[in-house]
Write a protein that holds these residues in place. Sequence first.
Motif, mmCIF file in Angstrom:
data_model
loop_
_atom_site.group_PDB
_atom_site.id
_atom_site.type_symbol
_atom_site.label_atom_id
_atom_site.label_comp_id
_atom_site.label_asym_id
_atom_site.label_seq_id
_atom_site.Cartn_x
_atom_site.Cartn_y
_atom_site.Cartn_z
ATOM 1 N N ASP A 119 0.947 -1.307 -0.113
ATOM 2 C CA ASP A 119 0.092 0.094 -0.010
ATOM 3 C C ASP A 119 0.924 1.239 0.024
ATOM 4 N N ASN A 120 1.861 1.325 0.988
ATOM 5 C CA ASN A 120 2.829 2.584 0.911
ATOM 6 C C ASN A 120 4.309 2.358 0.181
ATOM 7 N N ARG A 121 4.373 1.009 -0.202
ATOM 8 C CA ARG A 121 5.634 0.813 -1.153
ATOM 9 C C ARG A 121 6.943 1.126 -0.083
ATOM 10 N N THR A 122 6.797 0.665 1.093
ATOM 11 C CA THR A 122 7.989 0.924 2.020
ATOM 12 C C THR A 122 8.552 -0.330 2.410
ATOM 13 N N CYS A 123 9.829 -0.305 2.727
ATOM 14 C CA CYS A 123 10.567 -1.813 2.998
ATOM 15 C C CYS A 123 10.505 -1.927 4.543
ATOM 16 N N VAL A 124 9.738 -3.063 4.949
ATOM 17 C CA VAL A 124 9.514 -3.276 6.293
ATOM 18 C C VAL A 124 10.677 -4.483 6.840
ATOM 19 N N GLN A 125 11.488 -5.010 5.971
ATOM 20 C CA GLN A 125 12.250 -6.194 6.481
ATOM 21 C C GLN A 125 13.474 -6.691 5.467
ATOM 22 N N GLU A 126 14.586 -6.827 5.782
ATOM 23 C CA GLU A 126 15.602 -7.187 4.838
ATOM 24 C C GLU A 126 16.172 -8.663 5.490
ATOM 25 N N ILE A 127 16.512 -9.422 4.668
ATOM 26 C CA ILE A 127 17.105 -10.619 4.985
ATOM 27 C C ILE A 127 18.284 -11.118 3.912
ATOM 28 N N THR A 128 19.585 -11.064 4.501
ATOM 29 C CA THR A 128 20.536 -11.348 3.889
ATOM 30 C C THR A 128 20.620 -13.031 3.502
ATOM 31 N N ALA A 129 20.174 -13.400 2.557
ATOM 32 C CA ALA A 129 19.840 -14.992 2.149
ATOM 33 C C ALA A 129 20.929 -15.581 1.520
ATOM 34 N N HIS A 130 21.601 -15.261 0.828
ATOM 35 C CA HIS A 130 22.518 -16.316 -0.113
ATOM 36 C C HIS A 130 23.829 -15.567 -0.221
ATOM 37 N N ARG A 131 24.830 -16.382 -0.713
ATOM 38 C CA ARG A 131 25.810 -15.980 -1.021
ATOM 39 C C ARG A 131 26.259 -15.784 -2.607
ATOM 40 N N LYS A 132 27.194 -14.719 -2.961
ATOM 41 C CA LYS A 132 27.369 -14.730 -4.511
ATOM 42 C C LYS A 132 27.950 -15.792 -4.858
ATOM 43 N N LYS A 133 27.807 -16.088 -6.272
ATOM 44 C CA LYS A 133 28.661 -17.095 -6.887
ATOM 45 C C LYS A 133 28.446 -16.565 -8.712
ATOM 46 N N HIS A 134 29.574 -16.378 -9.092
ATOM 47 C CA HIS A 134 29.551 -15.970 -10.477
ATOM 48 C C HIS A 134 28.870 -14.668 -10.628
ATOM 49 N N ASP A 135 29.112 -13.652 -9.610
ATOM 50 C CA ASP A 135 28.431 -12.165 -9.576
ATOM 51 C C ASP A 135 26.813 -12.397 -9.419
ATOM 52 N N GLU A 136 26.551 -13.633 -9.294
ATOM 53 C CA GLU A 136 24.995 -13.641 -9.030
ATOM 54 C C GLU A 136 24.479 -14.095 -7.672
#
Length: 254
Positions: A210-227
Motif C-alpha cells: 500500500d505505501n511501498r516501504t521496505c519493512v524487512q531485509e534478509i541477507t539470504a544467499h552468497r554470491k556465485k559468479h556475480d549472481e
Amino acid sequence: MGEEGKYCYSGGLDGSIRCWKSPDLNVDPYDNYDQGVESAVLLGHEDSVWDLAYSSNLKRLASCSADGTVRIWDAQSSTPCITVFNKEKEHGTPTSIAFGNVDPSQVVVSFDTGETVLYDLNTEQSIMVLEAQTKDGNQLINCVVSHPSQPISITAHENRTIRFMDNKTGKVIHSMVAHLDAVTCLTTDPKGSYLISGSHDCSVRLWMLDNRTCVQEITAHRKKHDEAIHDVAFHPSQPLIASAGADSLAKIFI
C-alpha cells in the motif's frame, strides 16, 4: 503450478514445455522414475523458455521464450497453442510474463528492451506499451508481476529499480531504487498485502504494497559468479517465504 496443484509445468533450454502430473505425497522419492508422471509435451518455441505463468480462471498456460515469441496454451487440448504474440520481435526478447489478477483476460509481458506490454487474450492484440524505462543504465527487465487487487503491473529491473505501472493509463505510478544490485525476482503474498523482491546483492526485501516501504531485509544467499538470488516465493496459506540462489541453496524463512 497448475490448477489445485494437480499439474505442474516446466520450460527448458530445448524450447519444450512439459506437463507433469503431481505425484502422490506418499511416493518414495528414491523409487524408479514413473513415465506416467509426464502427461504432455508442448512444442512450438524454437529457443529456451524463460518464464511460464498459469491462469486458474482461464485454464491457460502462458510462456515466453528467447525466440522472441509469447505463446498462450491450452495444455489439455490436442492443438495446445492458441495464440502467438511478438512474432517479429517488435518489442525485443520477452523475459517474464504474468496474467492479470484484476482482469484475467489480460497478460503482461516484460522485455529486454525495457518495454512492458499489455496483451488482450480475447482480441489477441496488444492493448498498450506501458511507459518505457528511462535511458539511464541497463534497461533489461528481469521480472513482472501483477498487483493482486489493482490493475497495476510491477517490474524488477537490472538497474536496481522496481516500478509500479497503471495498466489503464500506461503511466508509471511509482519508481524506486530497491536494491544495491540488479533486482531479479518479485512475488506478492496471497492476501495482497506484501511484495517480496530478490536481488544479486544477496538480500530478500519485504515491502508493504500500500505505501511501498521496505519493512524487512534478509541477507539470504552468497554470491556465485556475480549472481545471488534467482527466485522468491510465498507459501499459499502459511506465513512462510522461500528463496533460491546461485549458491545452489533453497531457503525457507518464517
